[in-house]
Write a protein that holds these residues in place. Structure first.
Motif, PDB file in Angstrom:
ATOM      1  N   VAL A  21       0.831  -1.238   0.065  1.00 21.95           N
ATOM      2  CA  VAL A  21       0.017   0.250  -0.128  1.00 21.95           C
ATOM      3  C   VAL A  21       0.742   1.093   0.076  1.00 21.95           C
ATOM      4  O   VAL A  21       0.434   2.391   0.066  1.00 21.95           O
ATOM      5  CB  VAL A  21      -0.921   0.075   1.202  1.00 21.95           C
ATOM      6  N   LEU A  22       2.114   0.912   0.054  1.00 20.14           N
ATOM      7  CA  LEU A  22       3.031   2.072   0.135  1.00 20.14           C
ATOM      8  C   LEU A  22       3.131   3.272  -1.065  1.00 20.14           C
ATOM      9  O   LEU A  22       3.595   4.454  -0.908  1.00 20.14           O
ATOM     10  CB  LEU A  22       4.300   1.672   0.240  1.00 20.14           C
ATOM     11  N   GLU A  23       2.711   2.717  -2.389  1.00 24.34           N
ATOM     12  CA  GLU A  23       2.674   3.719  -3.309  1.00 24.34           C
ATOM     13  C   GLU A  23       1.248   4.013  -3.533  1.00 24.34           C
ATOM     14  O   GLU A  23       0.858   4.839  -4.490  1.00 24.34           O
ATOM     15  CB  GLU A  23       2.986   2.994  -4.459  1.00 24.34           C
ATOM     16  N   GLN A  24       0.394   3.672  -2.678  1.00 23.34           N
ATOM     17  CA  GLN A  24      -1.181   4.008  -2.943  1.00 23.34           C
ATOM     18  C   GLN A  24      -1.615   5.440  -2.262  1.00 23.34           C
ATOM     19  O   GLN A  24      -1.114   5.813  -1.269  1.00 23.34           O
ATOM     20  CB  GLN A  24      -2.060   2.797  -2.624  1.00 23.34           C
ATOM     21  N   ALA A  25      -2.474   5.804  -2.880  1.00 25.07           N
ATOM     22  CA  ALA A  25      -2.949   7.370  -2.478  1.00 25.07           C
ATOM     23  C   ALA A  25      -3.475   7.251  -0.956  1.00 25.07           C
ATOM     24  O   ALA A  25      -3.382   8.107  -0.177  1.00 25.07           O
ATOM     25  CB  ALA A  25      -4.038   8.158  -3.613  1.00 25.07           C
ATOM     26  N   THR A  26      -4.275   6.253  -0.804  1.00 19.70           N
ATOM     27  CA  THR A  26      -4.959   5.769   0.359  1.00 19.70           C
ATOM     28  C   THR A  26      -4.348   4.738   1.171  1.00 19.70           C
ATOM     29  O   THR A  26      -4.266   3.583   0.217  1.00 19.70           O
ATOM     30  CB  THR A  26      -6.413   6.016   0.471  1.00 19.70           C
ATOM     31  N   LEU A  27      -4.534   4.373   2.345  1.00 22.97           N
ATOM     32  CA  LEU A  27      -4.104   3.134   3.193  1.00 22.97           C
ATOM     33  C   LEU A  27      -5.449   2.370   3.435  1.00 22.97           C
ATOM     34  O   LEU A  27      -6.014   2.435   4.102  1.00 22.97           O
ATOM     35  CB  LEU A  27      -3.308   3.531   4.305  1.00 22.97           C
ATOM     36  N   ALA A  28      -5.522   1.495   2.192  1.00 21.35           N
ATOM     37  CA  ALA A  28      -6.497   0.675   2.665  1.00 21.35           C
ATOM     38  C   ALA A  28      -6.422  -0.334   3.509  1.00 21.35           C
ATOM     39  O   ALA A  28      -5.581  -1.326   3.270  1.00 21.35           O
ATOM     40  CB  ALA A  28      -7.231   0.190   1.123  1.00 21.35           C
ATOM     41  N   PRO A  29      -7.087  -0.380   4.628  1.00 21.86           N
ATOM     42  CA  PRO A  29      -7.013  -1.839   5.609  1.00 21.86           C
ATOM     43  C   PRO A  29      -7.308  -2.788   4.808  1.00 21.86           C
ATOM     44  O   PRO A  29      -8.064  -2.864   4.166  1.00 21.86           O
ATOM     45  CB  PRO A  29      -7.643  -1.086   6.724  1.00 21.86           C
ATOM     46  N   TRP A  30      -6.863  -4.053   5.647  1.00 18.65           N
ATOM     47  CA  TRP A  30      -7.152  -5.349   5.409  1.00 18.65           C
ATOM     48  C   TRP A  30      -7.812  -5.978   6.369  1.00 18.65           C
ATOM     49  O   TRP A  30      -7.628  -5.754   7.411  1.00 18.65           O
ATOM     50  CB  TRP A  30      -5.795  -6.249   5.248  1.00 18.65           C
ATOM     51  N   PHE A  31      -9.068  -6.560   6.132  1.00 21.31           N
ATOM     52  CA  PHE A  31      -9.738  -7.251   7.231  1.00 21.31           C
ATOM     53  C   PHE A  31      -9.689  -8.700   7.453  1.00 21.31           C
ATOM     54  O   PHE A  31     -10.601  -9.200   7.961  1.00 21.31           O
ATOM     55  CB  PHE A  31     -11.149  -6.744   6.802  1.00 21.31           C
ATOM     56  N   GLU A  32      -8.581  -9.157   7.084  1.00 21.93           N
ATOM     57  CA  GLU A  32      -8.198 -10.790   7.252  1.00 21.93           C
ATOM     58  C   GLU A  32      -7.085 -11.032   8.349  1.00 21.93           C
ATOM     59  O   GLU A  32      -7.062 -11.901   8.708  1.00 21.93           O
ATOM     60  CB  GLU A  32      -7.753 -11.256   6.055  1.00 21.93           C
ATOM     61  N   GLY A  33      -6.608  -9.709   8.899  1.00 20.55           N
ATOM     62  CA  GLY A  33      -5.466  -9.896   9.735  1.00 20.55           C
ATOM     63  C   GLY A  33      -5.689 -10.779  11.107  1.00 20.55           C
ATOM     64  O   GLY A  33      -5.279 -11.528  11.407  1.00 20.55           O
ATOM     65  N   ASP A  34      -7.053 -10.384  11.590  1.00 25.01           N
ATOM     66  CA  ASP A  34      -7.072 -11.120  12.836  1.00 25.01           C
ATOM     67  C   ASP A  34      -7.939 -12.474  12.733  1.00 25.01           C
ATOM     68  O   ASP A  34      -8.327 -13.211  13.572  1.00 25.01           O
ATOM     69  CB  ASP A  34      -8.244 -10.387  13.922  1.00 25.01           C
ATOM     70  N   LYS A  35      -8.064 -12.722  11.181  1.00 21.96           N
ATOM     71  CA  LYS A  35      -8.546 -14.075  10.977  1.00 21.96           C
ATOM     72  C   LYS A  35      -7.289 -15.009  10.835  1.00 21.96           C
ATOM     73  O   LYS A  35      -7.501 -16.302  10.898  1.00 21.96           O
ATOM     74  CB  LYS A  35      -9.353 -14.037   9.730  1.00 21.96           C
ATOM     75  N   ARG A  36      -6.337 -14.631  10.914  1.00 24.66           N
ATOM     76  CA  ARG A  36      -5.059 -15.175  10.658  1.00 24.66           C
ATOM     77  C   ARG A  36      -4.023 -15.147  11.930  1.00 24.66           C
ATOM     78  O   ARG A  36      -3.328 -16.066  12.098  1.00 24.66           O
ATOM     79  CB  ARG A  36      -4.219 -14.746   9.218  1.00 24.66           C
ATOM     80  N   ILE A  37      -4.252 -14.029  12.342  1.00 27.29           N
ATOM     81  CA  ILE A  37      -3.200 -13.972  13.826  1.00 27.29           C
ATOM     82  C   ILE A  37      -4.033 -14.123  15.005  1.00 27.29           C
ATOM     83  O   ILE A  37      -4.780 -13.162  15.280  1.00 27.29           O
ATOM     84  CB  ILE A  37      -2.345 -12.627  13.524  1.00 27.29           C
ATOM     85  N   ARG A  38      -3.657 -14.762  16.071  1.00 28.40           N
ATOM     86  CA  ARG A  38      -4.537 -14.808  17.275  1.00 28.40           C
ATOM     87  C   ARG A  38      -3.635 -14.068  18.407  1.00 28.40           C
ATOM     88  O   ARG A  38      -4.159 -13.114  18.929  1.00 28.40           O
ATOM     89  CB  ARG A  38      -4.623 -16.082  17.671  1.00 28.40           C
ATOM     90  N   ARG A  39      -2.473 -14.195  18.293  1.00 30.61           N
ATOM     91  CA  ARG A  39      -1.485 -13.340  19.301  1.00 30.61           C
ATOM     92  C   ARG A  39      -0.221 -12.948  18.678  1.00 30.61           C
ATOM     93  O   ARG A  39       0.248 -13.672  17.554  1.00 30.61           O
ATOM     94  CB  ARG A  39      -1.100 -14.219  20.370  1.00 30.61           C
ATOM     95  N   LEU A  40       0.127 -11.634  19.057  1.00 23.81           N
ATOM     96  CA  LEU A  40       1.487 -11.176  18.393  1.00 23.81           C
ATOM     97  C   LEU A  40       2.520 -10.661  19.597  1.00 23.81           C
ATOM     98  O   LEU A  40       1.732  -9.642  20.381  1.00 23.81           O
ATOM     99  CB  LEU A  40       1.209 -10.177  17.353  1.00 23.81           C
ATOM    100  N   VAL A  41       3.377 -11.038  19.659  1.00 26.61           N
ATOM    101  CA  VAL A  41       4.587 -10.580  20.619  1.00 26.61           C
ATOM    102  C   VAL A  41       5.492  -9.903  19.952  1.00 26.61           C
ATOM    103  O   VAL A  41       6.405 -10.495  18.855  1.00 26.61           O
ATOM    104  CB  VAL A  41       5.061 -11.790  21.737  1.00 26.61           C
ATOM    105  N   MET A  42       5.867  -8.535  20.321  1.00 28.94           N
ATOM    106  CA  MET A  42       7.009  -7.844  19.743  1.00 28.94           C
ATOM    107  C   MET A  42       8.035  -7.687  20.722  1.00 28.94           C
ATOM    108  O   MET A  42       7.809  -7.084  21.928  1.00 28.94           O
ATOM    109  CB  MET A  42       6.378  -6.450  19.135  1.00 28.94           C
ATOM    110  N   LEU A  43       9.420  -8.132  20.656  1.00 30.32           N
ATOM    111  CA  LEU A  43      10.171  -8.169  21.140  1.00 30.32           C
ATOM    112  C   LEU A  43      11.277  -7.236  20.513  1.00 30.32           C
ATOM    113  O   LEU A  43      11.913  -7.437  19.674  1.00 30.32           O
ATOM    114  CB  LEU A  43      11.030  -9.715  21.561  1.00 30.32           C
ATOM    115  N   GLY A  44      11.711  -5.951  21.441  1.00 32.30           N
ATOM    116  CA  GLY A  44      12.855  -5.048  20.872  1.00 32.30           C
ATOM    117  C   GLY A  44      12.397  -4.588  19.514  1.00 32.30           C
ATOM    118  O   GLY A  44      13.226  -4.210  18.637  1.00 32.30           O
TER     119      GLY A  44
END
Length: 225
Positions: free
Chosen positions: A73-96
């Motif tokens: 989406v980086l070259e698109q005029a608008t940042l269109a969200p994706w509505f599949e993310g929480d259907k594929r990811i249950r938990r996300l842990v970010m370290l550093g």
């Protein structure tokens, strides 16, 4: 355990995603998408959700995927969200994870990067995309003056680098690039191409950081930072 093979209660598997950190993060995002598709195949469940433990830049990759999926989406005029993310990811842990960027990236693009017994010079670091995409965010006010006061510099504006003769715009780096080619004309062309790559990478990085801090609808994902 081994990647892809059941461990423990025979129901769980762990997977490791390796990627080339020198290249654009969007390439790694697409690799993450393919891995999750493979996990669903391995489990025989088209609705399988995964838990992700993401280290450092890997957190930016997972964050982008959760928001926009494998689409660039980086070259698109608008940042269109994706509505599949929480259907594929249950938990996300970010370290550093450098969610607001890292001063280390600024240092690498200004002075090069010491790796093991040698230093990767600025003119090489400038061809890597990831250091740009982890530059200090506008919100972080990472640059201070000698009195410790925040300096309002837009690190994603090429003019800031040109005017201060930083990185590939410095006389030292410019001279090295020119001298590395057989003729003055070839050297000048190589420098022009390197500086154009630098500006392009800045543009992509700017759009990525805006995309990762844009306000989006709530997701049904547990996130720990």
């Amino acid at each position: 355990g081994k990647p892809g093979q059941p461990i423990g209660d025979q129901r769980r598997r762990y997977y490791v995603m390796l990627y080339d950190w020198r290249k654009d993060n969007i390439l790694a995002v697409r690799k993450l998408h393919a891995l999750i598709e493979q996990i669903r195949i391995d489990y025989g469940d088209p609705n399988q959700r995964v838990d992700i433990i993401a280290h450092s830049n890997g957190g930016l990759i997972a964050n982008y995927y959760l928001r926009y999926g494998p689409t660039d989406v980086l070259e698109q005029a608008t940042l269109a969200p994706w509505f599949e993310g929480d259907k594929r990811i249950r938990r996300l842990v970010m370290l550093g994870t450098p969610n607001l960027g890292s001063v280390t990236s600024l240092e690498r693009l200004t002075y090069g990067d010491r790796m093991a017994v040698r230093t990767v010079p600025v003119e090489v670091m400038a061809t890597f995309v990831t250091p740009f995409q982890a530059l200090p965010h506008r919100l972080s006010k990472a640059i201070l003056d000698p009195l410790g006061r925040p300096v309002d510099l837009d690190l994603f504006d090429p003019a800031v680098w040109r005017e201060r003769k930083w990185s590939v715009f410095s006389p030292e780096v410019s001279a090295r690039v020119r001298e590395s080619l057989a003729t003055p004309a070839e050297g000048e062309q190589a420098l022009d191409e390197l500086q154009a790559t630098f500006v392009h990478n800045l543009h992509r990085a700017d759009r990525l950081q805006r995309a990762l801090t844009a306000t989006l609808p709530a997701r049904n994902v547990e996130i720990a930072v």
